[in-house]
Every structure is written in structure tokens, then in C-alpha cells.
Design a protein around this motif. Structure first.
Motif, PDB file in Angstrom:
ATOM      1  N   GLY A 146       0.793  -0.886   0.037  1.00 28.50           N
ATOM      2  CA  GLY A 146      -0.351  -0.445  -0.053  1.00 28.50           C
ATOM      3  C   GLY A 146       1.193   0.932  -0.475  1.00 28.50           C
ATOM      4  N   PHE A 147       2.039   1.126   1.064  1.00 31.92           N
ATOM      5  CA  PHE A 147       3.026   2.066   0.670  1.00 31.92           C
ATOM      6  C   PHE A 147       3.111   3.020  -0.795  1.00 31.92           C
ATOM      7  N   TYR A 148       3.811   1.656  -1.080  1.00 33.84           N
ATOM      8  CA  TYR A 148       4.225   2.028  -2.520  1.00 33.84           C
ATOM      9  C   TYR A 148       3.574   1.980  -3.896  1.00 33.84           C
ATOM     10  N   ARG A 149       2.006   2.135  -3.544  1.00 37.43           N
ATOM     11  CA  ARG A 149       1.309   2.821  -4.714  1.00 37.43           C
ATOM     12  C   ARG A 149       1.415   4.294  -4.706  1.00 37.43           C
ATOM     13  N   ARG A 150       1.697   4.214  -3.818  1.00 35.00           N
ATOM     14  CA  ARG A 150       1.578   6.015  -3.568  1.00 35.00           C
ATOM     15  C   ARG A 150       3.105   6.937  -2.817  1.00 35.00           C
ATOM     16  N   PHE A 151       3.531   6.007  -3.020  1.00 34.03           N
ATOM     17  CA  PHE A 151       5.441   6.939  -2.842  1.00 34.03           C
ATOM     18  C   PHE A 151       5.889   5.225  -3.398  1.00 34.03           C
ATOM     19  N   ARG A 152       7.143   6.445  -4.137  1.00 33.86           N
ATOM     20  CA  ARG A 152       8.224   5.821  -4.997  1.00 33.86           C
ATOM     21  C   ARG A 152       9.334   5.132  -4.100  1.00 33.86           C
ATOM     22  N   ASP A 153       9.196   5.916  -2.972  1.00 31.88           N
ATOM     23  CA  ASP A 153      10.569   5.307  -1.717  1.00 31.88           C
ATOM     24  C   ASP A 153      10.860   5.821  -0.237  1.00 31.88           C
ATOM     25  N   ARG A 154      11.301   5.917   0.239  1.00 34.29           N
ATOM     26  CA  ARG A 154      11.070   6.703   1.754  1.00 34.29           C
ATOM     27  C   ARG A 154      11.558   7.734   1.827  1.00 34.29           C
ATOM     28  N   ALA A 155      12.157   8.350   0.503  1.00 37.22           N
ATOM     29  CA  ALA A 155      12.536   9.661   0.687  1.00 37.22           C
ATOM     30  C   ALA A 155      11.008  10.782   0.206  1.00 37.22           C
ATOM     31  N   ALA A 156      10.699  10.072  -0.381  1.00 38.68           N
ATOM     32  CA  ALA A 156       9.525  10.529  -1.325  1.00 38.68           C
ATOM     33  C   ALA A 156       8.342  10.727  -0.012  1.00 38.68           C
ATOM     34  N   LEU A 157       8.599   9.516   0.628  1.00 34.87           N
ATOM     35  CA  LEU A 157       7.526   9.879   2.210  1.00 34.87           C
ATOM     36  C   LEU A 157       8.536  11.038   2.862  1.00 34.87           C
TER      37      LEU A 157
END
Length: 197
Positions: free
Chosen positions: A52-63
């Protein structure tokens, strides 16, 4: 993205779900600092899978970037709202700001602020976000002091002292009870609100 906002219900749902991850990131940064903001930890805290995270953000840096954007926009909007005269005098608005910062301590908000400031010591993106928030805070409070009659240079210096006070007092552990602390804050506030001249 053109900045006009979501065009469909699906995009709105995605934005809402992204906000859950951002909120979870803030909860974790308040608890453990930026090092603790990890996809696995957030997924566990939210009770969902990492997918679910990777459907919204490309990676931790994007979050992390989204968190900084959310925090800085939120803080800047808050000071602009709280510094708006909106039928009050500048001195009344300054007094209300002091009360807001000193009487209703938002411990989670302060934990987030401190964690982001610590992060800013070693990260340029975080440092830029903090600098933009500080500039907005000083500008808005400086304008209030100008409205009390202070010349620009003095108003800017007074705005700086204002923020040194409101943030500094929140970090002090005084050997006084809440009532004595409130009296000390009120007496100190009087000095920040003195008539010019």
C-alpha cells in the motif's frame, strides 16, 4: 500534476490514503525521530502491507519529502491565520499568540517540531523546510510589531525575541507548579508587549 487538485474519486482516495501514511510518519518521527520513519514500521503501525505504501510513494525519501511539505505548509498556514488581525489590535493578537504557544502545550506538535529541527541539522531538504517556516513566523510576527508602532528593524528584533521566548519557555523544566509557571509566562509576556518608547 497541474496543481489544480484531484480530478477523480480514485485520485481523492489515493490522496487520502497518502495522508494516512504521512500522519503515521509524523507519529513515528515524534516518537523516535526521522531514523524511525521506516516503511516496515509504518505498515505495522497502520496494520497494512508495505504494498500500500509503494502504491502511493516511490520510496521512503518521497514520504519524507511529503512529510516536510505537509509540515511546512501547515505551520505557515497556521501562523498566517493566527497573526491575522481580523478585527483585533496587533497587541491583542500578539497576546493571543503567546497564550496559544504557552498555555495549551501541544506535546506531540512540539515533539514533531523538535524532531524535524534535529533532522534539519543534517539534511538540506529539512533545513530548507525549517528555514521557510521560521521566515514566515518571523515575518508575520514582525508585521504585528510594526503595527504596534515599532520601526521595521526594532519590530524584526522583537519578533526574534518573541520566538526565542515562546519556544524557549516550552523547553524549560521549571521547579514551579503550573500556576507559578503561568504567572512567570504572563510577566515575561508583558515585557514582549510593552508599548514602544
Amino acid at each position: 500534476m497541474n496543481g489544480a487538485g484531484p480530478d477523480t474519486k480514485a485520485e481523492t482516495r489515493t490522496d487520502t490514503r497518502s495522508e494516512f501514511w504521512i500522519a503515521a510518519g509524523f507519529n513515528e518521527i515524534a516518537r523516535t525521530g526521522v531514523e524511525g520513519v521506516r516503511v516496515e514500521v509504518l505498515a505495522k503501525n497502520l496494520g497494512v502491507t508495505k504494498g500500500g505504501f509503494y502504491r502511493r510513494f516511490r520510496d521512503r525519501a518521497a514520504l519524507l519529502e511529503a512529510m516536510l511539505e505537509s509540515w511546512s505548509h501547515g505551520r505557515i498556514a497556521a501562523i498566517e491565520k493566527h497573526a491575522s488581525l481580523d478585527g483585533t489590535t496587533a497587541r491583542e493578537r500578539l497576546r493571543a499568540l503567546i497564550e496559544l504557544y504557552s498555555e495549551r502545550m501541544n506535546t506531540e506538535g512540539m515533539s514533531i517540531e523538535l524532531a524535524i529541527r534535529q533532522w534539519a541539522r543534517s539534511d538540506e531538504l529539512a533545513a530548507n523546510a525549517v528555514a521557510s517556516v521560521d521566515a514566515a513566523r518571523l515575518k508575520n510576527v514582525g508585521q504585528l510589531y510594526r503595527a504596534t508602532g515599532l520601526p521595521p528593524e526594532e519590530a524584526d528584533a522583537q519578533a526574534f525575541l518573541f520566538y526565542c521566548f515562546v519556544f524557549g519557555q516550552s523547553l524549560l523544566f521549571l521547579e514551579r507548579g503550573p500556576r507559578k509557571r503561568a504567572q512567570l509566562v504572563a510577566k515575561s509576556a508583558e515585557k514582549l508587549l510593552r508599548d514602544p518608547g
